[in-house]
Design a protein around this motif. Structure first.
Motif, PDB file in Angstrom:
ATOM      1  N   PRO A 124     -12.453  33.875  38.994  1.00  0.00           N
ATOM      2  CA  PRO A 124     -13.171  32.447  38.415  1.00  0.00           C
ATOM      3  C   PRO A 124     -12.051  31.739  37.731  1.00  0.00           C
ATOM      4  O   PRO A 124     -12.033  30.425  37.520  1.00  0.00           O
ATOM      5  CB  PRO A 124     -14.330  32.457  37.668  1.00  0.00           C
ATOM      6  N   ASN A 125     -11.144  32.413  36.658  1.00  0.00           N
ATOM      7  CA  ASN A 125     -10.030  31.736  36.140  1.00  0.00           C
ATOM      8  C   ASN A 125      -8.570  31.780  36.647  1.00  0.00           C
ATOM      9  O   ASN A 125      -7.718  31.641  35.886  1.00  0.00           O
ATOM     10  CB  ASN A 125     -10.009  32.571  34.661  1.00  0.00           C
ATOM     11  N   GLY A 129      -7.648  26.327  38.639  1.00  0.00           N
ATOM     12  CA  GLY A 129      -9.371  26.040  38.472  1.00  0.00           C
ATOM     13  C   GLY A 129     -10.176  27.103  38.641  1.00  0.00           C
ATOM     14  O   GLY A 129      -9.858  28.167  38.309  1.00  0.00           O
ATOM     15  N   SER A 130     -11.125  26.817  39.542  1.00  0.00           N
ATOM     16  CA  SER A 130     -12.078  27.649  39.680  1.00  0.00           C
ATOM     17  C   SER A 130     -11.767  28.686  40.946  1.00  0.00           C
ATOM     18  O   SER A 130     -10.655  28.307  41.528  1.00  0.00           O
ATOM     19  CB  SER A 130     -13.510  27.153  39.798  1.00  0.00           C
ATOM     20  N   ALA A 131     -12.700  29.527  41.069  1.00  0.00           N
ATOM     21  CA  ALA A 131     -12.436  30.483  42.385  1.00  0.00           C
ATOM     22  C   ALA A 131     -12.326  29.774  43.417  1.00  0.00           C
ATOM     23  O   ALA A 131     -13.087  28.770  43.657  1.00  0.00           O
ATOM     24  CB  ALA A 131     -13.431  31.418  42.167  1.00  0.00           C
ATOM     25  N   ARG A 132     -11.597  30.060  44.596  1.00  0.00           N
ATOM     26  CA  ARG A 132     -11.761  29.310  45.709  1.00  0.00           C
ATOM     27  C   ARG A 132     -12.710  30.070  46.718  1.00  0.00           C
ATOM     28  O   ARG A 132     -12.930  29.532  47.692  1.00  0.00           O
ATOM     29  CB  ARG A 132     -10.212  29.414  46.466  1.00  0.00           C
ATOM     30  N   GLU A 133     -12.971  31.172  46.437  1.00  0.00           N
ATOM     31  CA  GLU A 133     -13.726  31.807  47.385  1.00  0.00           C
ATOM     32  C   GLU A 133     -15.076  32.704  46.689  1.00  0.00           C
ATOM     33  O   GLU A 133     -14.778  32.869  45.556  1.00  0.00           O
ATOM     34  CB  GLU A 133     -13.172  32.899  48.264  1.00  0.00           C
ATOM     35  N   THR A 134     -16.204  32.907  47.225  1.00  0.00           N
ATOM     36  CA  THR A 134     -17.124  33.685  46.606  1.00  0.00           C
ATOM     37  C   THR A 134     -17.064  34.999  47.446  1.00  0.00           C
ATOM     38  O   THR A 134     -16.909  34.956  48.567  1.00  0.00           O
ATOM     39  CB  THR A 134     -18.575  32.974  46.594  1.00  0.00           C
TER      40      THR A 134
END
Length: 135
Positions: A124-125, A129-134
């Motif tokens: 996430p960091n 920015g934020s994570a590109r995938e989950t």
């Protein structure tokens, strides 16, 4: 005891880590071999070149121990250079076996890079920015 990353037994896992503490010690090997593939060199010049890769605070003793171990394993060779003014210097060069070992290291590092790229695609960091995938 040097660790390669945080462990569950860390007394303060959020504390700032010492620079380079997460870097496996044997990563010095492929970088030294790569430097020697490019240039025959002596220890202090190799340390200067290693700084270009991010090894700014490398202990000279670690570099020389690693060079001696690589020489013992037949991956590098050394000779005394007496052609310059001043004291003789031990010049290191890559052997054919060292070039083959460097190729093996390069493959392992490519695999690690792929795994790290995947890690940072979820982290996430991650830069940007934020994570590109989950997961």
């Amino acid at each position: 005891m040097e660790t390669n990353g945080p462990t569950s037994s860390d007394p303060n896992p959020g504390a700032k880590r010492v620079e380079g503490a997460g870097r496996p010690r044997n990563w010095l090997q492929p970088f030294l071999l790569l430097c020697l593939q490019q240039w025959q060199s002596y220890g202090y010049d190799l340390m200067r070149r290693l700084a270009l890769f991010g090894f700014e605070a490398t202990d000279p003793g670690s570099v020389y121990r690693t060079l001696r171990q690589l020489e013992k394993e037949g991956l590098v060779q050394s000779d005394w250079d007496t052609s310059t003014h001043g004291p003789a210097r031990r010049m290191y060069s890559l052997t054919d076996a060292g070039a083959a070992y460097l190729e093996t290291w390069a493959g392992a590092l490519r695999d690690s890079q792929s795994m790290l790229d995947r890690f940072f695609s979820f982290y996430p960091n991650a830069p940007g920015g934020s994570a590109r995938e989950t997961l």
